[in-house]
Each structure stands twice: as structure tokens, then as C-alpha cells.
Motif scaffolding. Structure first.
Motif, PDB file in Angstrom:
ATOM      1  N   HIS A  65       0.833  -1.209   0.000  1.00 26.37           N
ATOM      2  CA  HIS A  65       0.000   0.000   0.000  1.00 26.37           C
ATOM      3  C   HIS A  65       0.864   1.253   0.000  1.00 26.37           C
ATOM      4  N   GLN A  88      -5.987   1.095  -1.888  1.00 30.44           N
ATOM      5  CA  GLN A  88      -7.137   0.688  -1.086  1.00 30.44           C
ATOM      6  C   GLN A  88      -7.306  -0.831  -1.095  1.00 30.44           C
ATOM      7  N   GLY A  92      -7.223  -3.004   2.175  1.00 25.71           N
ATOM      8  CA  GLY A  92      -8.334  -3.921   2.439  1.00 25.71           C
ATOM      9  C   GLY A  92      -7.835  -5.317   2.752  1.00 25.71           C
ATOM     10  N   HIS A  95      -6.308  -5.242   6.327  1.00 23.75           N
ATOM     11  CA  HIS A  95      -7.319  -5.327   7.384  1.00 23.75           C
ATOM     12  C   HIS A  95      -7.949  -6.715   7.446  1.00 23.75           C
ATOM     13  N   ARG A 106     -14.957  -3.408   3.383  1.00 25.22           N
ATOM     14  CA  ARG A 106     -15.307  -2.055   2.947  1.00 25.22           C
ATOM     15  C   ARG A 106     -14.209  -1.463   2.053  1.00 25.22           C
ATOM     16  N   LEU A 107     -12.947  -1.617   2.466  1.00 19.80           N
ATOM     17  CA  LEU A 107     -11.837  -1.072   1.676  1.00 19.80           C
ATOM     18  C   LEU A 107     -11.633  -1.831   0.370  1.00 19.80           C
ATOM     19  N   ARG A 110     -14.273  -0.430  -1.846  1.00 20.97           N
ATOM     20  CA  ARG A 110     -13.945   0.953  -2.207  1.00 20.97           C
ATOM     21  C   ARG A 110     -12.851   0.972  -3.271  1.00 20.97           C
ATOM     22  N   GLY A 111     -11.849   0.119  -3.102  1.00 22.00           N
ATOM     23  CA  GLY A 111     -10.778   0.049  -4.101  1.00 22.00           C
ATOM     24  C   GLY A 111     -11.296  -0.422  -5.449  1.00 22.00           C
TER      25      GLY A 111
END
Length: 159
Positions: A65, A88, A92, A95, A106-107, A110-111
Motif C-alpha cells: 500500500h 485501497q 483492504g 485489514h 469495505r476497503l 472501495r478500491g
């Protein structure tokens, strides 16, 4: 180290000097950790993708990242969302591997959304559609299961 004072780099900017594990989690001062990615490195897109893939394959998506973040901040304006979306996805995965399934999912989504404008092409050989599919599939899996193994789940950035 005096833990009451903020860590500073050579230029005096605040920098956390605590060692980190392979997923970027802080470890106690003095513990052995994984070497941090240097910040602010300007790489070609090919160099960025090669380094990020190496880190992803090693189970170090947090560090990947940071490589994508450098490209996002230093690259051309019309590619910033591409690199941001890739960053992202890496966060993600980070996490998800740490056990934060809600945040990871969620990430990842989003990515995938940030990559959507690039889906009709393969900028720099990046398999955008395949990466988006991977991210959405992994997001669905992590929401209903345990933490994932970052290295085992590492995506292929190029075909």
C-alpha cells in the motif's frame, strides 16, 4: 527511547519509529520488526507494480500500500485514482488479514470502485477487471469468515 517524546525523522517531522510486523501493526520498542518501506520514492509504473507485487506475494500488503501511495502522490493526475484504488485494495487485504473483516471488506469494495473507470483498459498491463472481481469476491468471503492469509490471497496485478 523516551516514549514520552514523539519520534522525529532527520528533518524533524513526526515519524513513528516503533518497529512493525509484516501487516504493519506496531510492535513494542526494541522488538524485531519488518523493515519499513521508504516514503516518497518516485518509481516508474513498472517498478511500482514489480515492488508492490513482490510485497503482496510476501504477505506484506501494508507495505505494498505504501508503494502504491507513492505512485498515487507522484504520478500524473489522470492516474491518481488508479494508484489510489490499488492502495485501497492493499489496505483492504491488510485489514482482512488482521481480522478486521468489516473494514477489510469495505476497503476492498472501495478500491474496486475506484478502479471502475479503468476497467475497459489495462493501464500499465494491470488486469483491472480481474482485480476488481478478486476484491469483491474476497470482500464477500471475509465478511462471513475468519481472517485471511495475506500471502495466500495476494492478487496478481498483471496478467
Amino acid at each position: 527511547m523516551d516514549e514520552t517524546r514523539r519520534d522525529r525523522d532527520a528533518e524533524g517531522r513526526a515519524r513513528n519509529a516503533r518497529p512493525r510486523d509484516g501487516l504493519g501493526r506496531p510492535l513494542p520498542y526494541g522488538a524485531p520488526g519488518v523493515e519499513r518501506q521508504p516514503e516518497g520514492i518516485v518509481r516508474t509504473p513498472a517498478e511500482t507494480l514489480a515492488e508492490a507485487q513482490r510485497l503482496l506475494d510476501a504477505g506484506m500488503p501494508f507495505h505494498a500500500h505504501e508503494v502504491f501511495e507513492d505512485a498515487w502522490k507522484s504520478g500524473p493526475e489522470d492516474e491518481r485514482e488508479l494508484w489510489r484504488g490499488l492502495a485501497q485494495l492493499a489496505v483492504g487485504l491488510t485489514h482482512s488479514a488482521r481480522g478486521n473483516t468489516a473494514g477489510g471488506a469495505r476497503l476492498l469494495r472501495r478500491g474496486a470502485g475506484a478502479l471502475a473507470p479503468f476497467a475497459g483498459s489495462a493501464p500499465h498491463g494491470i488486469e483491472v477487471a480481474a482485480l476488481s472481481d478478486w476484491a469483491r469476491e474476497l470482500a464477500a468471503r471475509v465478511e462471513s469468515g475468519p481472517a485471511v492469509d495475506a500471502a495466500a490471497e495476494a492478487p496478481r496485478l498483471r496478467g
